[in-house]
Design a protein around this motif. Structure first.
Motif, short mmCIF file in Angstrom:
data_model
loop_
_atom_site.label_atom_id
_atom_site.label_comp_id
_atom_site.label_asym_id
_atom_site.label_seq_id
_atom_site.Cartn_x
_atom_site.Cartn_y
_atom_site.Cartn_z
N GLN A 1 6.57 30.65 -57.00
CA GLN A 1 7.17 29.58 -57.93
C GLN A 1 8.65 29.54 -58.35
N LYS A 2 9.24 30.66 -57.81
CA LYS A 2 10.58 30.43 -58.15
C LYS A 2 11.35 29.41 -57.29
N ASP A 3 12.32 28.61 -58.02
CA ASP A 3 12.96 27.51 -57.27
C ASP A 3 13.80 28.03 -56.24
N GLN A 4 13.29 27.32 -55.04
CA GLN A 4 14.16 27.43 -53.91
C GLN A 4 13.54 28.42 -53.11
N CYS A 5 12.57 29.23 -53.36
CA CYS A 5 12.01 30.16 -52.63
C CYS A 5 10.72 29.52 -51.89
#
Length: 289
Positions: A111-115
């Protein structure tokens, strides 16, 4: 004593060995979870194995799947997850490749952005990914998971308060108390403690903190089940008690006797010795009730 380089090399070897085990698993002859393709396994890690109408899933795989809605009431489908929605999620996941085992069917996304990392729940657990069992039930890969600033001096010099064994050198296997900053536990020990105490009795083992401690444990991926224990007292002395589930008592069982009061070895409950250990926690006036 191993040097830091030697320790890192050992960690890399263990990680590669785990990856080989995951990619070389033999096909199962029994039912498998449609969302991770694994057998029932350990319910403490994967949750209850649910089966209905030729559909089988782990409970944790359901609640952690990135795009699976819970549209039904708790008594419909699988705890509110409808079979048609599960099948749609399986179809979506079939296009996602697990970054650990390199196979398709990965329903969980970091859920980390851009991962862009996707993974099966068992694969992620092997690699050090973390899932949170509250709020939006987010999951994170090993690089983006929540962390703690555990003082290195505590690791290797102190032991886990719960099991009294030496702490692990791998930081992801340890977890630090927010209220007792010098106290570090094994993650597995805290998880077992959470299962036995449940939400209503879960607190810091060191100082009994019931606010900061549970919140931090949830943030760090500890699953704290929400349940209440059903208790019954000894029908003769009334001072000792047992949990119905611990003694395998049915809901319609109205009478139980502790080992001290039972006339023979045929006391109700298959584990009379366990009742004595429980009596310290479930006797009248106990703070655990």
């Amino acid at each position: 004593m191993k040097t830091i380089k030697e320790k890192k090399a050992c960690q890399r070897l263990r990680k590669s060995a785990k990856t080989r085990r995951l990619t070389q698993r033999k096909p199962s002859s029994g039912p498998v979870c449609r969302l991770c393709f694994q057998e029932p396994g350990d319910p403490d890690k994967l949750g209850e194995f649910l089966q209905k109408d030729n559909l089988s899933v782990h409970y944790f795989c359901l609640i952690l799947s990135s795009k699976l809605p819970q549209r039904g009431q708790s008594n419909r489908g699988f705890h509110g997850f409808l079979p048609e929605d599960i099948k749609k999620e399986v179809a979506r996941a079939s296009r996602k490749v697990c970054f650990v085992c390199k196979k398709k069917g990965a329903a969980i996304k970091c859920q980390k952005d851009q991962c862009l990392k996707n993974f099966h729940l068992p694969c992620g657990q092997e690699r050090g990914c973390l899932s949170q069992f509250f709020g939006e039930y987010k999951s994170f890969c090993e690089k983006h998971r929540p962390t703690q600033d555990i003082q290195q001096g505590n690791v290797g010099e102190e032991s886990c308060v719960l099991c009294c064994e030496e702490l692990s050198q791998a930081s992801v296997e340890n977890i630090q108390s927010p209220c007792c900053s010098q106290t570090v536990y094994h993650r597995t020990c805290i998880q077992k403690y959470a299962y036995t105490s449940a939400k209503h009795f879960f607190k810091c083992p060191h100082c009994n903190n019931r606010e900061e401690f549970p919140q931090e444990m949830l943030r760090m991926g500890i699953h704290i089940p929400d349940r209440r224990w059903s208790r019954i007292l000894c029908a003769t002395c009334g001072s000792h008690g047992t949990h119905r589930d611990c003694s395998f008592l049915r809901s319609n069982n109205k009478k139980w006797e502790c080992e001290e009061c039972a006339p023979s070895a045929e006391a109700t409950g298959p584990h009379p010795g366990y009742h004595i250990a429980l009596s310290h926690h479930v006797s009248l006036g106990s703070s655990w009730l």
